[in-house]
Enzyme design. Structure first.
Site, PDB file in Angstrom:
ATOM      1  N   SER A 176       0.804  -1.211   0.000  1.00 26.54           N
ATOM      2  CA  SER A 176       0.000   0.000   0.000  1.00 26.54           C
ATOM      3  C   SER A 176       0.841   1.267   0.000  1.00 26.54           C
ATOM      4  CB  SER A 176      -0.924   0.016   1.232  1.00 26.54           C
ATOM      5  OG  SER A 176      -1.739  -1.125   1.265  1.00 26.54           O
TER       6      SER A 176
ATOM      7  N   GLU B 134      -4.665  -1.329  -8.291  1.00 32.34           N
ATOM      8  CA  GLU B 134      -3.627  -0.392  -8.714  1.00 32.34           C
ATOM      9  C   GLU B 134      -2.417  -1.198  -9.193  1.00 32.34           C
ATOM     10  OE1 GLU B 134      -3.888   3.868  -6.443  1.00 32.34           O
ATOM     11  OE2 GLU B 134      -3.072   2.212  -5.265  1.00 32.34           O
TER      12      GLU B 134
ATOM     13  N   HIS C 177      -1.492  -3.595  -6.188  1.00 30.90           N
ATOM     14  CA  HIS C 177      -2.094  -3.127  -4.940  1.00 30.90           C
ATOM     15  C   HIS C 177      -3.576  -3.459  -4.939  1.00 30.90           C
ATOM     16  CE1 HIS C 177      -3.367   0.443  -2.203  1.00 30.90           C
ATOM     17  NE2 HIS C 177      -3.316  -0.687  -1.536  1.00 30.90           N
TER      18      HIS C 177
ATOM     19  N   ASN D  97      -4.241   6.124  -1.882  1.00 28.60           N
ATOM     20  CA  ASN D  97      -3.901   6.456  -0.497  1.00 28.60           C
ATOM     21  C   ASN D  97      -3.286   7.840  -0.382  1.00 28.60           C
ATOM     22  OD1 ASN D  97      -4.921   4.190   0.738  1.00 28.60           O
ATOM     23  ND2 ASN D  97      -3.032   3.028   0.569  1.00 28.60           N
TER      24      ASN D  97
END
Length: 650
Positions: free
Chosen positions: A405, A438, A426, A476
């Site tokens: 992450s 991702e 991800h 994120n």
């Protein structure tokens, strides 16, 4: 070559639509069908017409190239009426999918038959509109109102076998569909013809039915206006004559077509359509993935393994010891048993899913695996140790992926032989449910491996987005700014509860503070502490203050809110007010719209920075990340689209 052709089998005419890849209702197809009615009505020897489609599907809907444009005649409602009013009865022979306008064309036919496994549906609400060519008016005349409401307001298709029980079709054809449809037509001609659908009567429902449906549809729609407008159209159709109901449906359809929600949903549709094979992949061919492995059987690893099994791939699950391995298999079993409880899997399917997982503590079990995904603890040393073992155990051409992450994939792969086979993948938790993936290549990642990652996403039924390397990648990183902006509003005197309520009102399932309480404030806190330990200047956050005081969220009975044991409903916390008191200004008033506009604007501003740095290829990629990974309301199109739409740029 003509998109609509006519052939004959004795006295039965066969009208074939051939408009690859999905026989969309382009102007040429509409015109061809329009002309076919006149041609065949004029032929005395023709007794019936079978409408058939070439290729892999029946008419699967409108031509996406015409989305957002003024349609050219013949218009679809007129075409459906023309087919229904033909002197010779038409039989729709459905294979693949009859969706949207395709199903509405079939509703204009006197009969409908379908091959086994065909699906029929009216998905228009997913594009912010309602059916505009009799879907809300003819459907309840065939199925009754309860089934029509479910079909139209959900947008979900039904299989042929279910469609038969609903009355949507007249027969399911085993074997050759065209031969079966011709035989059906010949048999049907020996009996009195049923009334055209438009002449049939809708069995009315009482106010209690409509009130209950409105509550249910409102809850399921989650802010999308179209399902409720579709419900209104269905009710109007049940209370008015056919012509008046058609006029109401068309008026509603046209009003919605130009709405902000329809524009947003169209943008998402096109972005998703392009996502699995973006242009920048060029001619790169993906590597065939026939087997996979997952390292780590925790929550994330088990979810990834379940997603791979759902796609039919055999999986090897590696853990460090027998105890951890048993936990990993238990996690997987719980996922599949949950699928059984929700009706997504049969018991036999769940058992087969689990049987396709080979548990092992020995990396030698990976000797012939095509793809290995590492999903161990988010610590660089732990991940590096895994890849050192993978380098020894796996084939030189096996694709090796890390699920991370925040860590830099380049550091994880440092020293890995054949680095061109390495890539970041991800996943989002729960990985077997969340659709976002991702894809994070390192500079050495080969083009074929990058193409393989996108092909894998398609195989898993996920939406892939390529991200460059930076802290938090795309999603994120935006989440971090969103949370910081929300904290900034708190510092300015806006209440925590007002901010959460504003974002729920905007369409998110939870506000930023409720979401942190559910996930745990300590996760982001530990990341900040790690950065501080490395000498980075990370200012104290309000979340730090709460974690230091022992408030980590729901799991400790208090985070931004207080919680009562056994109840996840957040309650405003006097303790938080006291802890943050000196850091918060005098109470300030902001409207819900002002709060949402400010926070979405911050998300979009971070998106601008991400684009400027080349971390994302295009703004629509950022929107897909936020929609599929973070619960941004689909009907708003994502933060980039929403910001630009409000500014009149799209």
């Amino acid at each position: 070559m003509s998109t609509v052709t006519i052939a004959r089998a004795g006295n039965i005419a066969i009208v074939t639509v051939d408009n690859p890849p999905v026989n969309a209702l382009s102007q040429a197809v509409r015109q061809g069908l329009w002309d076919a009615v006149a041609t065949l009505d004029a032929e005395a020897e023709v007794t019936a017409v079978v409408l058939h489609c070439a290729g892999r599907t029946f008419i699967a809907g409108a031509d996406v190239r015409e989305f957002g444009k003024v349609p050219e005649p013949p218009h679809l409602p007129d075409l459906v009426a023309r087919i229904e009013g033909a002197a010779k009865p038409w039989v729709a022979a459905i294979h693949g999918a009859a969706l949207g306008g395709g199903l509405e064309v079939a509703l204009g036919c006197r009969f409908r038959v379908a091959g086994t496994g065909a699906s029929l549906g009216l998905p228009e609400v997913n594009l912010g509109i309602i059916p505009g060519a009799s879907g809300t008016v003819r459907t309840p005349r065939l199925t009754g109102l309860p089934a029509a409401v479910a079909l139209v307001t959900s947008g979900k298709p039904v299989r042929a076998e279910k469609a038969l029980t609903l009355g949507l079709i007249d027969a399911v054809i085993e074997g050759d569909l065209l031969e079966g449809a011709i035989a059906f037509a010949e048999k049907a001609l020996a009996k009195p013809l049923p009334q055209p659908v438009s002449a049939r009567v809708i069995t009315p429902e009482d106010d209690a039915f409509w009130d209950g449906q409105r509550v249910a549809v409102t809850k399921a729609a989650k802010g999308n206006n179209a399902p409720l407008r579709a419900l209104d159209s269905l009710r109007f159709a049940s209370e008015n004559d056919f012509a008046t109901a058609m006029a109401f449906e068309r008026e509603t359809f046209l009003a919605l077509r130009g709405s902000d929600q329809a524009a947003a949903l169209r943008a998402v549709f096109f972005a998703e359509r392009a996502a699995t094979r973006p242009a920048h992949l060029g001619d790169a061919k993906p590597v065939a993935i026939r087997s996979a492995a997952v390292i780590g059987g925790g929550t994330m690893g088990a979810g990834i393994a379940a997603a791979l099994r759902d796609a039919g791939l055999p999986v090897v699950l590696i853990e460090r010891d027998e105890t951890a391995l048993a936990r990993g298999i238990a996690n997987l079993r719980a996922i599949f048993e949950g699928g059984v409880k929700r009706g997504k899997l049969t018991q036999a399917q769940a058992e087969a899913r689990l049987a396709g997982v080979t548990p092992s503590t020995d990396y030698a079990a990976l000797a012939d695996t095509d793809l290995v995904i590492e999903a161990v603890f988010e610590e660089i040393g732990v991940k590096r140790a895994v890849f050192e073992q993978l380098a020894q155990a796996c084939r030189a051409d096996a694709v090796l992926a890390t699920n991370t992450s925040y860590l830099d994939p380049r550091e994880i792969a440092e020293g890995l032989p054949h680095p061109e086979r390495f890539i970041g993948l991800h996943f989002f938790s729960p990985a077997n449910v969340m659709k976002l993936l991702e894809i994070v290549p390192v500079p050495e990642t080969g083009p074929e491996v990058l193409a393989t990652a996108f092909a894998l996403a398609k195989q898993l039924g996920k939406i892939p987005v390529q991200a460059g390397i930076c802290e938090g990648f795309i999603g994120n990183r935006i989440l971090k700014r969103y949370r910081a902006a929300a904290e900034a509003l708190v510092r300015q005197g806006v209440t925590i509860a007002d901010i959460d309520a504003a974002m729920r009102g905007y369409g998110l399932a939870m506000g930023p503070f409720e979401a942190q309480d559910m996930g745990g404030l300590d996760i982001a806190y530990l990341q900040r502490e790690g950065a501080r330990a490395l000498g980075q200047d990370v200012p104290e956050t309000l979340g730090d203050v709460l974690v230091t005081a022992g408030r980590k969220g729901q799991k400790t009975g208090g985070g931004w809110y207080d919680y009562v044991a056994g109840d996840r409903k957040p309650k405003p916390s006097p303790a938080v007010t006291a802890l943050l008191g000196e850091r918060i200004a005098s109470p300030a008033t902001m409207s819900a719209q002002e709060i949402a506009t400010a926070l979405v604007g911050e998300m979009a501003a971070e998106g601008d920075a991400i684009l400027a740095e080349g971390i994302a290829h295009q703004a629509s990629d950022i929107d897909l990340v936020e929609i599929h990974g973070y619960g941004f309301p689909r009907w708003r199109g994502g933060p980039m689209h929403a910001r630009d739409r409000a500014a009149g740029k799209v």
